[in-house]
Design a protein around this motif. Sequence first.
Motif, PDB file in Angstrom:
ATOM      1  N   LYS A 114       0.310  12.248   0.527  1.00  0.00           N
ATOM      2  CA  LYS A 114      -0.765  12.508   1.392  1.00  0.00           C
ATOM      3  C   LYS A 114      -0.384  11.744   2.807  1.00  0.00           C
ATOM      4  N   MET A 115       0.685  10.854   2.578  1.00  0.00           N
ATOM      5  CA  MET A 115       0.907  10.276   3.672  1.00  0.00           C
ATOM      6  C   MET A 115       2.162  10.664   4.590  1.00  0.00           C
ATOM      7  N   GLU A 165      -8.066   6.738   5.351  1.00  0.00           N
ATOM      8  CA  GLU A 165      -8.237   7.294   3.976  1.00  0.00           C
ATOM      9  C   GLU A 165      -9.029   6.706   3.121  1.00  0.00           C
ATOM     10  N   PRO A 192       1.136  12.941   8.042  1.00  0.00           N
ATOM     11  CA  PRO A 192       0.803  11.974   9.407  1.00  0.00           C
ATOM     12  C   PRO A 192       2.273  11.121   9.813  1.00  0.00           C
ATOM     13  N   ALA A 204       0.810  -1.182   0.015  1.00  0.00           N
ATOM     14  CA  ALA A 204      -0.223   0.097  -0.098  1.00  0.00           C
ATOM     15  C   ALA A 204       0.936   0.963  -0.064  1.00  0.00           C
ATOM     16  N   THR A 205       2.020   1.288   0.853  1.00  0.00           N
ATOM     17  CA  THR A 205       2.986   2.098   0.861  1.00  0.00           C
ATOM     18  C   THR A 205       4.194   1.663   0.207  1.00  0.00           C
ATOM     19  N   PRO A 237      -3.062   6.405   9.047  1.00  0.00           N
ATOM     20  CA  PRO A 237      -3.843   7.420   8.170  1.00  0.00           C
ATOM     21  C   PRO A 237      -4.280   6.900   6.664  1.00  0.00           C
ATOM     22  N   TYR A 238      -3.674   5.633   6.498  1.00  0.00           N
ATOM     23  CA  TYR A 238      -3.812   5.066   5.083  1.00  0.00           C
ATOM     24  C   TYR A 238      -5.050   4.463   5.158  1.00  0.00           C
ATOM     25  N   SER A 297     -10.080  13.592   3.795  1.00  0.00           N
ATOM     26  CA  SER A 297     -10.094  12.719   2.595  1.00  0.00           C
ATOM     27  C   SER A 297     -11.346  13.161   1.640  1.00  0.00           C
TER      28      SER A 297
END
Lengths: 341, 341, 341, 341
Positions: free
Chosen positions: B277-278, D259, B281, B244-245, D255-256, D337
């Motif tokens: 966006k990540m 979102e 945080p 995901a990341t 945070p992922y 979001s």
Amino acid sequence: MIVILKESYKEEELIKFVEWLKDNEIDVHKSIGQNKVVLGLVGDTSSLDLDLIKAKEIVEDAKRVLEPYKKANRKFHPEDTVIDINGVKIGAGNVTLIAGPCSVESEEQICTIAESVKKSGASMLRGGAYKPRTSPYSFQGMGADGIDMLIKAKKQTGLPLVSEIMDISHIDEFKDVDVIQVGARNMQNFELLKELGRGNKPVLLKRGLANTIEELLMSAEYIMSGGNSKVILCERGIRTFETATRNTFDVSAIPYIKEKSHLPVIADPSHATGIAKMVPPVAMASVASGVDGLLIEVHNDPSHALCDGLQSLTPKAFDDLSKVIDKIKPYRYINASEGDN
Amino acid sequence: MIVILKESYKEEELIKFVEWLKDNEIDVHKSIGQNKVVLGLVGDTSSLDLDLIKAKEIVEDAKRVLEPYKKANRKFHPEDTVIDINGVKIGAGNVTLIAGPCSVESEEQICTIAESVKKSGASMLRGGAYKPRTSPYSFQGMGADGIDMLIKAKKQTGLPLVSEIMDISHIDEFKDVDVIQVGARNMQNFELLKELGRGNKPVLLKRGLANTIEELLMSAEYIMSGGNSKVILCERGIRTFETATRNTFDVSAIPYIKEKSHLPVIADPSHATGIAKMVPPVAMASVASGVDGLLIEVHNDPSHALCDGLQSLTPKAFDDLSKVIDKIKPYRYINASEGDN
Amino acid sequence: MIVILKESYKEEELIKFVEWLKDNEIDVHKSIGQNKVVLGLVGDTSSLDLDLIKAKEIVEDAKRVLEPYKKANRKFHPEDTVIDINGVKIGAGNVTLIAGPCSVESEEQICTIAESVKKSGASMLRGGAYKPRTSPYSFQGMGADGIDMLIKAKKQTGLPLVSEIMDISHIDEFKDVDVIQVGARNMQNFELLKELGRGNKPVLLKRGLANTIEELLMSAEYIMSGGNSKVILCERGIRTFETATRNTFDVSAIPYIKEKSHLPVIADPSHATGIAKMVPPVAMASVASGVDGLLIEVHNDPSHALCDGLQSLTPKAFDDLSKVIDKIKPYRYINASEGDN
Amino acid sequence: MIVILKESYKEEELIKFVEWLKDNEIDVHKSIGQNKVVLGLVGDTSSLDLDLIKAKEIVEDAKRVLEPYKKANRKFHPEDTVIDINGVKIGAGNVTLIAGPCSVESEEQICTIAESVKKSGASMLRGGAYKPRTSPYSFQGMGADGIDMLIKAKKQTGLPLVSEIMDISHIDEFKDVDVIQVGARNMQNFELLKELGRGNKPVLLKRGLANTIEELLMSAEYIMSGGNSKVILCERGIRTFETATRNTFDVSAIPYIKEKSHLPVIADPSHATGIAKMVPPVAMASVASGVDGLLIEVHNDPSHALCDGLQSLTPKAFDDLSKVIDKIKPYRYINASEGDN
């Protein structure tokens, strides 16, 4: 490459994007779906950076259809590459045994081991002169002197040499080394890869501990795009959560790489497992799955080796292994990659 | 170090082993249990290779009691190391913001961004001139020209520079760069580490994608044992199964390293997540957990950046982040490592 | 177990600790080194929780010398365990082929495939009636009806059955299934393991995606400590960062487990790779490294299978594989574990 | 979903494929590129199995454009879900503290800790009655008696309860437990998830050690598609190669997930790190990155806890942590979001 546009994309942004692609010699085929517009990118998309495309304002997602490597790609070079190293052929349907100690420790040691492994069927000699060690306080190898000792062993036995390079500045010392090894930690040392790409000496490129097969092939591409197509790939285990063995040997990488690439693939069960007892079964597994060669650590006195004694075979164990490999070899997996997929 | 002997060990082998240890200036304390003999090794055991010990014939198992790193170890250097970079102090209880584009693309670009991030609170400028790219067909950075542009931005803004080195041979080009960055892929490029250890320029050492914290500290030890104690450590995510990341940011590494070592620790949320966006945080999480600084990618036009646009903040987003960091900062975790453990 | 005390430990705390150990039937042998006190714990330390010991105030560190599993441990049961399943012997030096579709889809399908794999040398039939699927919207298997169809195929062909259980409450439905499979996701479903330990049906226990070999053996221990010693272990790939194959097949786990345990070990190359083409080479590698059996997905029409078609062999491909396995088999690695290590 | 056809596809196969899709209520939009035909699949593609599509004879590759989860997806439910547990609201913009011991050990122990954590700001009590333990020889929890003790602590303090379920058959014992926890090892125990989906009790679903965020959301989907939408997700660390901490806490997951999903997300720094000292900084990092709650192990006497003492905070340390969290809370990351991406 398939590019999916955001539903909110603006026509003028698309026009700019298409122009930019055309400047990169990429044609665009647009297809309008019910709620998504999809672009098909045609041309040499290996030169496009997937993340760069994804970062564009109007792009929702993108996906490669073709692999990003070209010169290493079997699609564009269907027949196996065979690399001739002073008469030793890797990739020609044999299982080439490359054996020797982790580190060169003395002239006597390396010559003794060289004679021994030659008798047992090895056709190349490996030995480390420059050693990548986690700790600055560990033995760092004999350096240039180690190379000299290797050369003496080569003269005595006729075995071609494989030894690891750790920095571009040492390259002149390797002129009599037949195959230059790039270790796992340097798989993405791109300046080193470029330099080796400018030469024409065979390169044994080991997969990095945390590198995917695609990244390994991209590193091969660095060397090949520089003009040197003599690249031998080596699976040597990847780092996972399992600590029973030093690394996790990815046996499926062997047939997978051979399907995707025409380059020869060898395996290093010694570094993969880190345990002498596990070397024979993993070596045998590699042969069964179709490997082109094996890199095996052999030491005449493993419990007094200056490095990696835990994973070194005795000459006797290597001799036994060599014999069983001869028996499995005729039945090993041959990648029938022509035609399908 | 604790060494457990095999039950079948021979006394003469033990005598040889103890002599060998004494030659290495290690004293041995033997204790005879009911069915196991255990040796306690006393002295500078960091110079002993654990695998070498385990490979000895008579040894069943061995375990370190002390960490294998010395100069980086907080036990021998309890107070925090503060590194002064032209007046910017890292490790002194502040959160130093280091910001700038992934790649230097033009003089105008780098100067504009430098001015902008300075206004938003950055006290150092980052920018890549040499870029490690997976593909040989991707933009490789502007090289020496990029360094020149960085120096212009430094003159204009007064911000000290951080830039990544990819090979020893480029080292002269970095004489006006204030902090030399060693990237994740070079964390175990030991020849490069040794070379930087011979200099006295601060080094920003990034954790490798598949490297443990202990290995990171051992790489710092390479630089420090050469005489250069100005090492800044950087957590930038490790490679895991999660896609995901881009990587998985190991936030616990921050307090863990600070407990084990006196060196400053910074975080790079841009490369860790790969998603703009990540970044806020994860940056905020790093601050809360006690980080000494942040390395943040900022680009005036992320969707047209030549690399890593996906993960770059706009100047506005960076400014917003800087403000919220100021608010969290007073309440962040301070490692109270003296005394216990 | 070796326990290293903190230098600051208090004598009265040590006395309490030793008493607590004695209550657990563990004897303590204390040895005083130059700056560390080390305790050797003697007795059935498998009942001690390593983390519990480490959490004690006076303990700096602790290390097991013996493995935490007993009943699965080869040290206490040197000869190979052979499991007899209606005359099919697993672990007796053969390579048992267990084949069949991922899911049972109809009586005709399962009977056709059963006949086919039997002809090609399979001695057991596998087929899923309850299917663990990531998505609640995917086909979940035919449940009890699927079991009935399997039983019909068994009657027709005489092949013993292997099928996966997903919950204790289904256990009665498995009374005519010969081997109950515990899938990777349930390897640490301890209530299920305990329940199967109370029965006497052979259990095929798959290694979890993120589980170490030691954890696999501890899960076997759950079943065996309940009284059921008929456990077959299965390597089926672990989850790593590599995405080329569905999982990374850990071939070294085969000889490693066989060295540590007397239980039979089989391999599942279909789930490990997720790609039909990779199944033969990985199956062959498993055989070369000494596996006792193979679990192979075979489907008469892979491209219309209701699940996992991507990884299913056609009957023809399975037949070819079976033949080549017969040829490799005589030369495979045999763990000569008696005596050394 | 985008489906790329093989260049060699046959028209009649495509017609069959399109019909099959229509039977699944999926419309197909075909677009013909220069050398590839691409299908756009429109409809509820979450019910399609991606691997099934890829296994089709004519398909070269396929890629989802929409996530495979629906009920957990923020796209179809933009506002945050708030779960009310006897008046305690999770997901409403607060940081809910859930604290208590790893295992319930006695009525006195659980009541004492409950009183203590309540005073320090916890609004829910956690405590394990059924404990998943790697070894069958470790303490397995007090079972039904433990639940009774928890209920007494609830009566005494008014704190709602969270406790872990290990098997469907225990479900009746949990009728007075307010939130049923599904542990990491059971995240893909699909029969258990389905059963909890048929009820209406809030479920705390922990991420598995080797599970992706998408798989976590798919497991939530199992519960939600059964009719129970009260799911709280929990990040508790994943298994990686790093062994310094027990697991690697994936802070970016917070945070992922927020979102991608509207469900509340909490963090468990105790199990993530396995080291008491690392709990506060990781808890603080979680708060800064926007978490909705924290699950913290607190024990009045960690060095004598029956399990996981190494990672338990003392009541005093929990009280200190609670205070600093109050200070960071106002500045934590709020997922904006709506609108973009």
